[in-house]
Scaffold this motif. Structure first.
Motif, PDB file in Angstrom:
ATOM      1  N   GLN A   1       2.103   1.731  -3.505  1.00  0.00           N
ATOM      2  CA  GLN A   1       1.003   2.181  -4.356  1.00  0.00           C
ATOM      3  C   GLN A   1       0.724   3.666  -4.157  1.00  0.00           C
ATOM      4  N   GLU A   2       0.727   4.114  -2.915  1.00  0.00           N
ATOM      5  CA  GLU A   2       0.498   5.532  -2.631  1.00  0.00           C
ATOM      6  C   GLU A   2       1.620   6.388  -3.219  1.00  0.00           C
TER       7      GLU A   2
ATOM      8  N   ARG B   1       0.831  -1.210   0.000  1.00  0.00           N
ATOM      9  CA  ARG B   1       0.000   0.000   0.000  1.00  0.00           C
ATOM     10  C   ARG B   1       0.861   1.254   0.000  1.00  0.00           C
TER      11      ARG B   1
ATOM     12  N   GLU C   1       1.066   6.658  -6.931  1.00  0.00           N
ATOM     13  CA  GLU C   1      -0.058   7.571  -7.208  1.00  0.00           C
ATOM     14  C   GLU C   1       0.373   9.033  -7.051  1.00  0.00           C
TER      15      GLU C   1
END
Length: 107
Positions: free
Chosen positions: A97-98, A94, A101
């Motif tokens: 992924q952040e 996670r 992004e």
């Protein structure tokens, strides 16, 4: 990995979970993991029927980790249903992924 009964009490915890989170001491899962007095509002343990597992993500206050939770129903000898809970730590996934992004937004 841990096993809970229909009243949310943790009946079993494997050594890895005890090492990470500490001794269970006759607590319910929401008390032990989140320090709550009632089941977690996001919990989907009841969606694991007597024949189908359920899967969701959950953040754990005690450890600061994000885990994928897989709840597998287990039928006990007396006919009651317990849930085998398998935690898969996805905190790093996670976080990456952040980061991706954020980088995409900056582009």
């Amino acid at each position: 990995m841990y096993m809970i009964n229909k009243s949310y009490y943790i009946d079993y915890a494997n050594p890895a979970l005890i090492k990470e989170y500490g001794l269970i001491e006759n607590k319910k899962c929401f008390e032990f993991f989140q320090g709550l007095k009632a089941p977690c509002p996001w919990c989907r343990i009841d969606s694991a029927s007597s024949s189908q597992p359920a899967r969701w993500e959950c953040g754990f206050e005690k450890s600061g980790r994000i885990c994928e939770v897989i709840s597998i129903p287990i039928i006990n000898d007396d006919g009651s249903i317990s849930k085998l809970q398998i935690l898969h730590d996805i905190t790093k996934i996670r976080s990456y992924q952040e980061k991706v992004e954020r980088m995409n937004v900056e582009l």
